[in-house]
Design an enzyme around this catalytic site. Structure first.
Site, PDB file in Angstrom:
ATOM      1  N   LYS A  11       0.836  -1.217   0.000  1.00  0.00           N
ATOM      2  CA  LYS A  11       0.000   0.000   0.000  1.00  0.00           C
ATOM      3  C   LYS A  11       0.862   1.256   0.000  1.00  0.00           C
ATOM      4  O   LYS A  11       0.488   2.268  -0.586  1.00  0.00           O
ATOM      5  CB  LYS A  11      -0.961  -0.001   1.187  1.00  0.00           C
ATOM      6  CG  LYS A  11      -2.081  -1.006   1.004  1.00  0.00           C
ATOM      7  CD  LYS A  11      -3.293  -0.668   1.839  1.00  0.00           C
ATOM      8  CE  LYS A  11      -4.426  -1.627   1.498  1.00  0.00           C
ATOM      9  NZ  LYS A  11      -5.544  -1.551   2.429  1.00  0.00           N
ATOM     10  N   LYS A  56      -3.218 -10.948  -7.158  1.00  0.00           N
ATOM     11  CA  LYS A  56      -4.487 -11.159  -6.452  1.00  0.00           C
ATOM     12  C   LYS A  56      -5.625 -10.393  -7.137  1.00  0.00           C
ATOM     13  O   LYS A  56      -5.401  -9.279  -7.609  1.00  0.00           O
ATOM     14  CB  LYS A  56      -4.283 -10.625  -5.033  1.00  0.00           C
ATOM     15  CG  LYS A  56      -5.391 -10.877  -4.072  1.00  0.00           C
ATOM     16  CD  LYS A  56      -5.067 -10.252  -2.726  1.00  0.00           C
ATOM     17  CE  LYS A  56      -5.412  -8.782  -2.675  1.00  0.00           C
ATOM     18  NZ  LYS A  56      -5.387  -8.187  -1.353  1.00  0.00           N
ATOM     19  N   LYS A 110     -10.021  -4.901  -6.489  1.00  0.00           N
ATOM     20  CA  LYS A 110     -10.767  -3.825  -7.155  1.00  0.00           C
ATOM     21  C   LYS A 110      -9.856  -2.660  -7.526  1.00  0.00           C
ATOM     22  O   LYS A 110     -10.242  -1.785  -8.288  1.00  0.00           O
ATOM     23  CB  LYS A 110     -11.935  -3.355  -6.296  1.00  0.00           C
ATOM     24  CG  LYS A 110     -11.523  -2.880  -4.928  1.00  0.00           C
ATOM     25  CD  LYS A 110     -12.621  -3.098  -3.913  1.00  0.00           C
ATOM     26  CE  LYS A 110     -12.046  -3.211  -2.532  1.00  0.00           C
ATOM     27  NZ  LYS A 110     -12.798  -3.984  -1.581  1.00  0.00           N
TER      28      LYS A 110
HETATM   29  P1  TYM Z   1     -10.289  -6.577   2.873  1.00  0.00           P
HETATM   30  O1  TYM Z   1     -11.438  -5.645   2.991  1.00  0.00           O
HETATM   31  O2  TYM Z   1      -9.143  -6.184   2.027  1.00  0.00           O
HETATM   32  O3  TYM Z   1     -10.790  -7.977   2.366  1.00  0.00           O
HETATM   33  C1  TYM Z   1     -11.907  -8.618   2.961  1.00  0.00           C
HETATM   34  C2  TYM Z   1     -11.751 -10.117   2.933  1.00  0.00           C
HETATM   35  O4  TYM Z   1     -11.644 -10.580   1.578  1.00  0.00           O
HETATM   36  C3  TYM Z   1     -10.498 -11.402   1.448  1.00  0.00           C
HETATM   37  N1  TYM Z   1      -9.976 -11.235   0.069  1.00  0.00           N
HETATM   38  C4  TYM Z   1      -9.729 -12.244  -0.763  1.00  0.00           C
HETATM   39  N2  TYM Z   1      -9.867 -13.573  -0.639  1.00  0.00           N
HETATM   40  C5  TYM Z   1      -9.525 -14.347  -1.696  1.00  0.00           C
HETATM   41  N3  TYM Z   1      -9.067 -13.848  -2.867  1.00  0.00           N
HETATM   42  C6  TYM Z   1      -8.912 -12.519  -3.046  1.00  0.00           C
HETATM   43  N4  TYM Z   1      -8.465 -12.044  -4.210  1.00  0.00           N
HETATM   44  C7  TYM Z   1      -9.243 -11.652  -1.968  1.00  0.00           C
HETATM   45  N5  TYM Z   1      -9.223 -10.300  -1.797  1.00  0.00           N
HETATM   46  C8  TYM Z   1      -9.663 -10.072  -0.546  1.00  0.00           C
HETATM   47  C9  TYM Z   1      -9.523 -10.897   2.495  1.00  0.00           C
HETATM   48  O5  TYM Z   1      -8.567 -11.862   2.828  1.00  0.00           O
HETATM   49  C10 TYM Z   1     -10.466 -10.584   3.645  1.00  0.00           C
HETATM   50  O6  TYM Z   1     -10.758 -11.756   4.391  1.00  0.00           O
HETATM   51  N6  TYM Z   1      -7.900  -5.803   7.219  1.00  0.00           N
HETATM   52  C11 TYM Z   1      -9.020  -6.480   6.581  1.00  0.00           C
HETATM   53  C12 TYM Z   1     -10.331  -6.106   7.215  1.00  0.00           C
HETATM   54  C13 TYM Z   1     -10.361  -6.313   8.672  1.00  0.00           C
HETATM   55  C14 TYM Z   1     -10.505  -7.529   9.365  1.00  0.00           C
HETATM   56  C15 TYM Z   1     -10.484  -7.206  10.742  1.00  0.00           C
HETATM   57  C16 TYM Z   1     -10.642  -8.855   8.944  1.00  0.00           C
HETATM   58  C17 TYM Z   1     -10.259  -5.317   9.602  1.00  0.00           C
HETATM   59  N7  TYM Z   1     -10.343  -5.862  10.833  1.00  0.00           N
HETATM   60  C18 TYM Z   1     -10.578  -8.195  11.713  1.00  0.00           C
HETATM   61  C19 TYM Z   1     -10.733  -9.834   9.931  1.00  0.00           C
HETATM   62  C20 TYM Z   1     -10.715  -9.505  11.282  1.00  0.00           C
HETATM   63  C21 TYM Z   1      -9.045  -6.107   5.118  1.00  0.00           C
HETATM   64  O7  TYM Z   1      -8.550  -5.089   4.726  1.00  0.00           O
HETATM   65  O8  TYM Z   1      -9.754  -6.966   4.334  1.00  0.00           O
END
Ligand code: TYM
Length: 333
Positions: A116, A198, A201
């Site tokens: 990032k 990966k 979006k």
């Molecule tokens: P975020 O919003 O980037 O993604 C949300 C969830 O989607 C999964 N994910 C994917 N899984 C498979 N293939 C992909 N291409 C893919 N892109 C995204 C991510 O692994 C995630 O599970 N920091 C976290 C949000 C968060 C969180 C938490 C999660 C904040 N606090 C506490 C769990 C527990 C995040 O940015 O996810």
């Protein structure tokens, strides 16, 4: 008190939800919720989202869209509180304690921070750096046993476990040390245009990702255009990352195992396989999109969901904060 194991997970309202988010996270939340073995809390991680500058109007829209999509995908808010992170101040209260227990070196090693920071080179703010300490607070507040996430969150989960152990050792047993729940298939859905990246979006090529709210004819086109390789067999293996990615998606939306998919497509070419994947994804997304449109007409209901959710979440989270503040030696108010 509930004897059930507890689950906490979250998604950022940082833009439209991708098929990667659905396959890697959301669909597993729904499945875990259905087992009735867990008490689940599902969070819209809006405080995480502002580590990258947002346009307020779009941010609000993304947040309400994501809330409606949680429900449209099958989260039952009666069973599992759904809430905005920013509505439960305990997240920030615990986050400070976590930040004070996280080493700079640990945060510097986070690959998501490095990625990032590269992408947002003009806004490498302190929040972007300390974000994993906030994420640890999100999880530890609920004494979560299990955290269902995709593969890219593994490193943050490991840090959360380290921080829980560090705190427990320093101040006596306080936090449950959580386990990650990473799906066997679909934990890392790749770009349809470049299977080494990966699905995200923020990809500049919109053919690389599928959004849950993409028009169905576009979803079908994107899958048919997905890169494969010069071979023709539908199976896993060296140099078959593109096909394997489509197989993971197909597996996630049909419930077929990777072996079953290979057997079902013996002697059939990529064209036929892609048509099957496109149809299966379309079948999955159609009802989700219909429910989403219905929900968006009912803002009062959505508001009730997040208000009730925040109340239930705060009840648990506040207890943890009180305990932690006492343990570190802060005078009780
Ligand atoms: P975020 O919003 O980037 O993604 C949300 C969830 O989607 C999964 N994910 C994917 N899984 C498979 N293939 C992909 N291409 C893919 N892109 C995204 C991510 O692994 C995630 O599970 N920091 C976290 C949000 C968060 C969180 C938490 C999660 C904040 N606090 C506490 C769990 C527990 C995040 O940015 O996810």
């Amino acid at each position: 008190m509930s004897e059930k194991k507890r689950i906490l997970s979250g998604i950022q309202p940082s833009g439209a939800l991708t098929l990667g988010n659905y396959v890697g996270a959301l669909r597993n939340w729904v499945a875990l919720q259905k087992t009735d073995e867990y008490e689940c809390f599902f969070m819209l991680a809006d405080l995480h989202t502002i580590t990258v500058r947002q346009i307020p109007k779009d941010f609000r829209k993304n947040a309400m869209d994501l809330l409606a999509l949680f429900i449209a995908c099958g989260i039952d808010p009666e069973k599992s509180p759904v809430f905005f992170q920013s509505h439960v101040p305990a997240h920030l209260q615990l986050s400070w304690v976590m930040t004070c227990n996280t080493y700079m070196g640990e945060l510097s090693r986070m690959t998501q921070f490095k990625d990032k920071a590269k992408k947002h080179a003009t806004n490498i703010n302190a929040g972007l750096f300390t974000y994993p300490s906030l994420m640890a607070a999100d999880i530890l507040l609920y004494q979560a046993d299990l955290v269902p996430v995709g593969h890219d969150q593994m490193q943050h989960l490991e840090l959360t476990r380290d921080l829980a152990n560090r705190f427990n050792n320093a101040y006596s047993e306080t936090f449950k040390v959580p386990e990650a729940y990473i799906p066997k298939v679909g934990a890392r859905i790749m770009s349809l245009q470049d299977p080494t990246q990966k699905m995200s979006k923020s990809d500049t090529n919109e053919n690389g990702y599928i959004l849950l709210l993409d028009p169905i004819d576009q979803v079908i086109k994107k899958i048919k255009r997905a890169v494969t390789d010069s071979g023709s067999e539908v199976k896993r293996g060296e140099g078959k990352a593109g096909v394997e990615n489509l197989m993971s998606i197909y597996s996630a939306v049909t419930g077929m195992s990777m072996d079953e998919i290979e057997s079902a497509f013996i002697g059939k070419g990529y064209g036929e396989f892609k048509t099957a994947v496109a149809e299966a994804v379309a079948e999955t997304l159609r009802p989700i999109q219909e429910r989403y449109l219905d929900l968006m007409k009912n803002k009062d209901y959505l508001e009730k969901i997040y208000r009730d959710g925040a109340g239930k979440a705060a009840y648990i989270a506040n207890k943890t904060v009180a305990k932690v503040y006492r343990k570190v030696g802060l005078i009780q108010p």
